[in-house]
Design an enzyme around this catalytic site. Structure first.
Site, mmCIF file in Angstrom:
data_model
loop_
_atom_site.group_PDB
_atom_site.id
_atom_site.type_symbol
_atom_site.label_atom_id
_atom_site.label_comp_id
_atom_site.label_asym_id
_atom_site.label_seq_id
_atom_site.Cartn_x
_atom_site.Cartn_y
_atom_site.Cartn_z
ATOM 1 N N HIS A 1 0.847 -1.190 0.000
ATOM 2 C CA HIS A 1 0.000 0.000 0.000
ATOM 3 C C HIS A 1 0.882 1.239 0.000
ATOM 4 O O HIS A 1 1.744 1.399 0.865
ATOM 5 C CB HIS A 1 -0.912 0.019 1.239
ATOM 6 C CG HIS A 1 -2.080 -0.910 1.129
ATOM 7 N ND1 HIS A 1 -3.196 -0.805 1.931
ATOM 8 C CD2 HIS A 1 -2.312 -1.957 0.305
ATOM 9 C CE1 HIS A 1 -4.063 -1.757 1.616
ATOM 10 N NE2 HIS A 1 -3.541 -2.467 0.638
ATOM 11 N N TYR B 1 -9.463 5.445 6.906
ATOM 12 C CA TYR B 1 -9.651 5.912 8.279
ATOM 13 C C TYR B 1 -10.749 6.980 8.262
ATOM 14 O O TYR B 1 -10.565 8.056 7.674
ATOM 15 C CB TYR B 1 -8.366 6.520 8.831
ATOM 16 C CG TYR B 1 -7.286 5.508 9.140
ATOM 17 C CD1 TYR B 1 -7.007 5.153 10.459
ATOM 18 C CD2 TYR B 1 -6.528 4.912 8.129
ATOM 19 C CE1 TYR B 1 -6.022 4.225 10.768
ATOM 20 C CE2 TYR B 1 -5.538 3.984 8.419
ATOM 21 C CZ TYR B 1 -5.287 3.650 9.739
ATOM 22 O OH TYR B 1 -4.306 2.736 10.031
ATOM 23 N N PRO C 1 -4.210 0.699 18.516
ATOM 24 C CA PRO C 1 -3.927 0.198 17.170
ATOM 25 C C PRO C 1 -4.105 1.216 16.049
ATOM 26 O O PRO C 1 -3.820 0.902 14.890
ATOM 27 C CB PRO C 1 -4.921 -0.960 17.018
ATOM 28 C CG PRO C 1 -6.047 -0.623 17.938
ATOM 29 C CD PRO C 1 -5.421 0.089 19.103
ATOM 30 N N LYS D 1 1.234 0.380 14.945
ATOM 31 C CA LYS D 1 2.618 0.394 15.413
ATOM 32 C C LYS D 1 3.020 -0.790 16.285
ATOM 33 O O LYS D 1 4.216 -1.022 16.504
ATOM 34 C CB LYS D 1 2.879 1.696 16.199
ATOM 35 C CG LYS D 1 2.925 2.925 15.324
ATOM 36 C CD LYS D 1 4.203 2.980 14.546
ATOM 37 C CE LYS D 1 4.198 3.997 13.434
ATOM 38 N NZ LYS D 1 3.816 3.469 12.146
ATOM 39 N N TYR E 1 3.723 7.015 9.710
ATOM 40 C CA TYR E 1 2.960 5.807 9.414
ATOM 41 C C TYR E 1 3.845 4.738 8.764
ATOM 42 O O TYR E 1 3.736 3.557 9.088
ATOM 43 C CB TYR E 1 1.783 6.147 8.502
ATOM 44 C CG TYR E 1 0.695 5.086 8.484
ATOM 45 C CD1 TYR E 1 -0.469 5.225 9.241
ATOM 46 C CD2 TYR E 1 0.825 3.924 7.723
ATOM 47 C CE1 TYR E 1 -1.457 4.253 9.236
ATOM 48 C CE2 TYR E 1 -0.148 2.953 7.711
ATOM 49 C CZ TYR E 1 -1.299 3.108 8.462
ATOM 50 O OH TYR E 1 -2.269 2.141 8.463
#
Length: 391
Positions: A72, A201, A293, A297, A385
């Site tokens: 991704h 998200y 979550p 990480k 990220y």
């Protein structure tokens, strides 16, 4: 039994550490309290940072990940009915993440360990770590009903928050930092292709939602729910209806539904144990820190810990210097606290808090607007990220 490194726990951290040590010519024994089937089936994290994927490749443990994992190059932020893609590759010079479930990582590492003929004891319950502050630490354990002792030069506790390794650190020598959140995640696995090709998200007034996946045919989705929610209290259609509401956009995007095969609720907490070393006992992964979550990480932090330990022990063998081992806790904690910060930021950015005021709601939206309108803010998210450097 005698070994150089006793590893308590055969999750991804313990198994990867064993692989890294094996490749460096350092012997180890892995003790795991559960059976092999349990380790290979327990559902956990599914997002591998760029650095984690690179470590698995360097360790010779990435063949199946590279065939079956889903690369991704970004994520989608969704709020106020709008969609915004954060392009990791463009913002970070080509970095990405890989969707590849923790269960699959464990399967790959277990297969390699067994093929190497190296000691991996399932159903070996660690009872205590003893003499951690001496140069001959030991792990008492029970295997197939018989108690035994594993004598080591070093012990690495990769046995999670509820494990026994951390108990060997005297309370007077430790400090704990913690934050709990008044909500959790209701997570489902569903036999339906993901409705989007990257993670989504979504911030909604009714609560956060996440669209993820385990494969091109299996979706993993989450809903923000009150703390203490019983997953079975939610009916399947009720879950899909709520997901649809929270993912709703002003365009023609559609959420695909399918049979739900698993439901569970994940509590949300931030927690750090300092230091991550006591004598010759080293803590790694959830034995030393937990993150909510939202930032993906947890598994990646554990990888950073064991990479740091393996490098330090290899350095000792090559140079005779224990400087990197002595710096283990400090080195790991720098990365841990950056991940804690990022995970906290993502959690408070996207989850409406129970009883939040209109002012607080507007601040959340303003923070999201800043990210999607500022390349600097967007780059900061993308860099965090895709992963902080190891050591």
């Amino acid at each position: 039994m005698r070994t150089t490194v006793g590893i308590v726990g055969a999750g991804p951290a313990g198994l990867l550490l064993a692989r890294l040590l094996h490749n460096a010519g350092i012997d180890s024994v892995v003790l795991e309290s559960h059976d092999r089937a349990y380790v290979e089936q327990r559902q956990r994290a599914g997002i591998l940072e760029q650095g984690t994927a690179d470590v698995l490749r360097a360790a010779g443990a990435a063949d199946r990940m590279d065939r079956e994992g889903l690369r991704h190059d970004g994520i989608e932020l969704r709020f106020a009915g709008r969609r915004h893609r954060v392009d990791f590759s463009a913002l970070t010079g080509g970095r990405s993440v890989t969707v590849y479930a923790q269960t699959e990582v464990c399967k790959d590492l277990i297969a390699l360990r067994l093929a190497d003929g190296a000691p991996l004891l399932f159903e070996a319950q660690a009872l205590a770590v003893e003499d951690a502050d001496t140069d001959r630490p030991r792990v008492r354990f029970r295997h197939r009903g018989v108690e035994d002792v594993l004598e080591c030069d070093y012990v690495v506790g990769c046995d999670g928050f509820w494990g026994i390794a951390r108990r060997a650190v005297p309370a007077a020598a430790a400090r704990v930092f913690e934050r709990t959140y008044p909500f959790g995640w209701l997570g489902i696995l569903a036999d339906v292709p993901p409705s989007h090709d990257e993670l989504v998200y979504a911030r909604h007034d009714r609560g956060f939602a996440l669209l993820s996946m385990r494969s091109p045919a299996v979706s993993r989705l989450y809903l923000q729910v009150p703390e203490g929610t019983d997953a079975q209290a939610w009916g399947d259609e009720e879950i899909w209806d709520e997901l649809e509401r929270r993912f709703a956009t002003d365009d023609d995007w559609k959420l695909e539904r399918g049979p739900i095969t698993q439901k569970s609720v994940t509590p949300m907490r931030s927690w750090v144990h300092e230091p991550m070393r006591h004598g010759r006992l080293f803590l790694a992964g959830d034995a030393a820190h937990i993150v909510p979550p939202t930032g993906a990480k947890g598994l990646n932090l554990a990888v950073g810990d064991v990479v740091t330990f393996a490098r330090a022990l290899t350095h000792l063998g090559d140079t005779g210097s224990a400087a990197l081992l002595d710096a283990y806790s400090e080195t790991c904690l720098r990365r841990v606290w950056q991940a804690e910060r990022f995970s906290y930021d993502m959690t408070t950015l996207l989850h409406p808090a129970p009883g939040a005021t209109p002012f607080e709601d507007r601040l959340q939206l303003a923070r999201l607007e800043r990210i999607v309108s500022s390349r600097a803010a967007e780059t900061d998210l993308a860099e965090a990220y895709t992963g902080f450097p190891f050591g």
